[in-house]
Each structure stands twice: as structure tokens, then as C-alpha cells.
Write an enzyme that holds these catalytic residues in place. Structure first.
Site, PDB file in Angstrom:
ATOM      1  N   GLU A   1      86.600  10.424  11.456  1.00 21.17           N
ATOM      2  CA  GLU A   1      86.675   8.984  11.733  1.00 21.17           C
ATOM      3  C   GLU A   1      86.050   8.249  10.558  1.00 21.17           C
ATOM      4  O   GLU A   1      84.898   8.518  10.186  1.00 21.17           O
ATOM      5  CB  GLU A   1      85.946   8.606  13.017  1.00 21.17           C
ATOM      6  CG  GLU A   1      86.093   7.111  13.334  1.00 21.17           C
ATOM      7  CD  GLU A   1      85.295   6.641  14.539  1.00 21.17           C
ATOM      8  OE1 GLU A   1      85.644   5.590  15.093  1.00 21.17           O
ATOM      9  OE2 GLU A   1      84.314   7.316  14.919  1.00 21.17           O
TER      10      GLU A   1
ATOM     11  N   GLU B   1      80.326   6.931   7.847  1.00 15.28           N
ATOM     12  CA  GLU B   1      79.762   5.603   8.092  1.00 15.28           C
ATOM     13  C   GLU B   1      78.857   5.211   6.929  1.00 15.28           C
ATOM     14  O   GLU B   1      77.979   5.979   6.535  1.00 15.28           O
ATOM     15  CB  GLU B   1      78.970   5.607   9.402  1.00 15.28           C
ATOM     16  CG  GLU B   1      78.212   4.331   9.696  1.00 15.28           C
ATOM     17  CD  GLU B   1      79.078   3.078   9.642  1.00 15.28           C
ATOM     18  OE1 GLU B   1      78.678   2.115   8.953  1.00 15.28           O
ATOM     19  OE2 GLU B   1      80.154   3.055  10.274  1.00 15.28           O
TER      20      GLU B   1
ATOM     21  N   ASP C   1      80.402   5.980   1.154  1.00 19.87           N
ATOM     22  CA  ASP C   1      81.458   4.989   0.955  1.00 19.87           C
ATOM     23  C   ASP C   1      82.819   5.669   1.100  1.00 19.87           C
ATOM     24  O   ASP C   1      83.090   6.691   0.455  1.00 19.87           O
ATOM     25  CB  ASP C   1      81.311   4.386  -0.445  1.00 19.87           C
ATOM     26  CG  ASP C   1      82.190   3.169  -0.671  1.00 19.87           C
ATOM     27  OD1 ASP C   1      83.238   3.049   0.000  1.00 19.87           O
ATOM     28  OD2 ASP C   1      81.839   2.351  -1.530  1.00 19.87           O
TER      29      ASP C   1
ATOM     30  N   ASP D   1      86.990  -3.284   8.965  1.00 18.57           N
ATOM     31  CA  ASP D   1      86.809  -4.637   8.456  1.00 18.57           C
ATOM     32  C   ASP D   1      88.163  -5.148   7.946  1.00 18.57           C
ATOM     33  O   ASP D   1      88.792  -4.499   7.111  1.00 18.57           O
ATOM     34  CB  ASP D   1      85.793  -4.616   7.310  1.00 18.57           C
ATOM     35  CG  ASP D   1      85.340  -6.002   6.890  1.00 18.57           C
ATOM     36  OD1 ASP D   1      86.147  -6.956   6.966  1.00 18.57           O
ATOM     37  OD2 ASP D   1      84.170  -6.154   6.479  1.00 18.57           O
TER      38      ASP D   1
ATOM     39  N   LYS E   1      90.645 -12.133   3.073  1.00 15.92           N
ATOM     40  CA  LYS E   1      90.983 -12.855   1.843  1.00 15.92           C
ATOM     41  C   LYS E   1      91.844 -11.974   0.927  1.00 15.92           C
ATOM     42  O   LYS E   1      91.586 -10.780   0.775  1.00 15.92           O
ATOM     43  CB  LYS E   1      89.713 -13.290   1.114  1.00 15.92           C
ATOM     44  CG  LYS E   1      88.892 -14.309   1.906  1.00 15.92           C
ATOM     45  CD  LYS E   1      87.657 -14.737   1.144  1.00 15.92           C
ATOM     46  CE  LYS E   1      86.864 -15.778   1.943  1.00 15.92           C
ATOM     47  NZ  LYS E   1      85.632 -16.213   1.241  1.00 15.92           N
TER      48      LYS E   1
ATOM     49  N   ASP F   1      91.767  -5.171  16.638  1.00 19.09           N
ATOM     50  CA  ASP F   1      92.054  -6.363  17.441  1.00 19.09           C
ATOM     51  C   ASP F   1      92.560  -7.484  16.550  1.00 19.09           C
ATOM     52  O   ASP F   1      92.851  -8.574  17.014  1.00 19.09           O
ATOM     53  CB  ASP F   1      90.792  -6.835  18.172  1.00 19.09           C
ATOM     54  CG  ASP F   1      89.778  -7.453  17.211  1.00 19.09           C
ATOM     55  OD1 ASP F   1      89.508  -6.822  16.158  1.00 19.09           O
ATOM     56  OD2 ASP F   1      89.269  -8.555  17.493  1.00 19.09           O
TER      57      ASP F   1
ATOM     58  N   THR G   1      86.090   2.185  21.537  1.00 19.42           N
ATOM     59  CA  THR G   1      84.915   1.982  20.696  1.00 19.42           C
ATOM     60  C   THR G   1      84.079   0.862  21.314  1.00 19.42           C
ATOM     61  O   THR G   1      84.505   0.187  22.252  1.00 19.42           O
ATOM     62  CB  THR G   1      85.310   1.575  19.264  1.00 19.42           C
ATOM     63  OG1 THR G   1      85.789   0.224  19.277  1.00 19.42           O
ATOM     64  CG2 THR G   1      86.384   2.495  18.702  1.00 19.42           C
TER      65      THR G   1
ATOM     66  N   TYR H   1      83.326  -2.009  19.893  1.00 15.42           N
ATOM     67  CA  TYR H   1      84.030  -3.261  19.630  1.00 15.42           C
ATOM     68  C   TYR H   1      85.252  -3.410  20.529  1.00 15.42           C
ATOM     69  O   TYR H   1      85.542  -4.497  21.036  1.00 15.42           O
ATOM     70  CB  TYR H   1      84.469  -3.329  18.165  1.00 15.42           C
ATOM     71  CG  TYR H   1      83.349  -3.533  17.188  1.00 15.42           C
ATOM     72  CD1 TYR H   1      82.271  -4.371  17.468  1.00 15.42           C
ATOM     73  CD2 TYR H   1      83.361  -2.895  15.943  1.00 15.42           C
ATOM     74  CE1 TYR H   1      81.244  -4.550  16.563  1.00 15.42           C
ATOM     75  CE2 TYR H   1      82.333  -3.079  15.030  1.00 15.42           C
ATOM     76  CZ  TYR H   1      81.279  -3.906  15.345  1.00 15.42           C
ATOM     77  OH  TYR H   1      80.269  -4.098  14.447  1.00 15.42           O
ATOM     78  N   GLU H   2      85.971  -2.340  20.706  1.00 17.26           N
ATOM     79  CA  GLU H   2      87.175  -2.383  21.526  1.00 17.26           C
ATOM     80  C   GLU H   2      86.853  -2.817  22.948  1.00 17.26           C
ATOM     81  O   GLU H   2      87.558  -3.641  23.543  1.00 17.26           O
ATOM     82  CB  GLU H   2      87.830  -1.002  21.539  1.00 17.26           C
ATOM     83  CG  GLU H   2      89.113  -0.928  22.343  1.00 17.26           C
ATOM     84  CD  GLU H   2      89.768   0.442  22.242  1.00 17.26           C
ATOM     85  OE1 GLU H   2      90.796   0.645  22.898  1.00 17.26           O
ATOM     86  OE2 GLU H   2      89.249   1.298  21.495  1.00 17.26           O
TER      87      GLU H   2
END
Length: 219
Positions: A46, A71, A98, A120, A124, A156, A196, A198-199
Site C-alpha cells: 500500500e 508511508e 518517499d 493526495d 494544481k 473521494d 480506510t 478517510y473513506e
């Protein structure tokens, strides 16, 4: 989202080098056979694990596989590590690094699945190259995945989803599954889905979750 620094998490990471690779040198290949009890098990990765709800649940449900949580934030890595230790997940390793160096840390064609969950969006235009579905990242995933391997993506963010579909299509990837409302798909897909952090938050607000599964075809 950047997490507030938690000294206990940083300390915990420092105490468990057997479970966390903390910002290793990309020039040095990682010998994963020394970090898993059984290197013959299939490997899943992941990228951007956050607090680790997804990857730790997956590792708990599938002891027959090995997992790596990638991560960048050390505080998040510490939170994942705490869950790993509590659940005694010997099939989970944490790589604090990274994602731009991802192909330096894994052998070619060594992974079966790569997960991108709520990355993320970098909305932009000048930040396009930072998106985890930009073509240079897709090339890294292709190098790491086995010929039968695939990529699973959830977000999302409608803009990132549309961009990712186009980017993957232009890269020549094949789509096995696409959804603009994952939580209202058929029962089998919804039951199999692991949320997750956030999900769960976004879905509770009624926001649709976008998802896709894709592969690179026969190499």
C-alpha cells in the site's frame, strides 16, 4: 493530510528497526527475506498508508500473504507500528520512505498488488507530476508488479479519479473494475471492501467513493 508530530510514535519507530525501515538509502536494495518470516508468501504493497487501518486489517485477514505499508510521515508509521505490534502481524512491514523511490526498494515483478488509497490529489496543474497516478509513478508500479499483478485505487476526489482513469488509459493499462459509487455496488464488492480512516469519514458524509482496479497486461 500531515499529522501532528507525536514523540511517542517517533520513539516507538526507533525501538523497532525489525518492523520499520526508517528512510532507507534508495541506493541500497532491501533484503525482504530478512524481514519476513516466510518470503515465499505473495507480496502486496500500500502506497500512502496513513494511520494504517486498511493495511493492518488486510494483513490480519490474510496471514498467507506479506504486506508492506509505505508511508512518508514518521508519525503515521508509528501509529501503524503500534497496531502491528498489538495484533502481532508478522506478515506486515513498514517502509517510511518517499514513494518517488519505490522501485528502488523492491525487486522487479515481486508484488502481486499495489494499493493507492485516498492519495493526495495535488489539484494544481503545476503539481501534476506529484500525483501517484502520474505516468512516472505508473512506470514504477509496472516495474514492481508481477505479470499477473494489478493496481487498486480509491479516492473521494472526482478530479483525481478522472485524471487517473485518463492517465492509466494513456499508459495502456487495462481496467478490470471501475466505480463512481463503490459503497453502492453489489453486495460481494461492498462486503470485500476494507475502509480506510478517510473513506469512513467521507462516506459517512454521503460522499461517493470512486474506485478502480487495473493491470498492465501481459509483459
Amino acid at each position: 493530510m500531515r499529522l501532528r508530530n507525536k514523540p511517542w510514535a517517533v520513539k516507538l519507530v526507533g525501538e523497532h528497526p525489525e518492523s520499520v525501515l526508517d528512510r532507507p538509502d534508495p541506493a541500497s536494495k532491501i533484503d525482504w527475506s530478512k524481514r519476513f518470516t516466510d518470503i515465499s508468501r505473495p507480496l502486496e504493497i500500500e502506497v500512502g498508508s496513513g494511520k494504517g487501518r486498511f493495511i493492518t486489517t488486510l494483513a490480519e485477514q490474510h496471514p498467507e500473504k506479506n504486506f508492506v505499508a509505505v508511508e512518508l510521515q514518521i508519525t503515521a508509521a508509528g501509529i501503524i507500528l503500534r497496531t502491528k505490534l498489538e495484533k502481532k502481524l508478522d506478515n506486515l512491514q513498514i517502509l517510511c520512505a518517499d514513494a518517488a523511490n519505490l522501485d528502488s526498494f523492491f525487486s522487479p515483478h515481486s508484488a502481486e498488488t499495489i494499493y493507492l488509497n485516498f492519495s493526495d490529489p495535488w489539484p494544481k496543474s503545476r503539481h501534476e507530476k506529484r500525483r501517484l497516478t502520474y505516468k512516472t509513478f505508473l512506470a514504477k508500479y509496472q516495474a514492481i508488479l508481477a505479470p499477473h499483478g494489478h493496481l487498486e485505487f480509491k479516492t473521494d476526489n472526482a478530479g483525481l479519479y478522472a485524471y487517473s482513469v485518463l492517465s492509466m488509459n494513456n499508459f495502456g493499462m487495462h481496467f478490470d473494475f471501475v466505480s463512481v459509487d463503490l459503497h453502492h455496488e453489489n453486495d460481494e464488492i461492498v462486503t470485500r471492501n476494507i475502509e480506510t480512516e478517510y473513506e469512513h469519514k467521507f462516506a459517512a458524509k454521503g460522499n461517493p467513493i470512486y474506485a478502480l482496479h487495473a493491470d498492465f497486461g501481459v509483459k
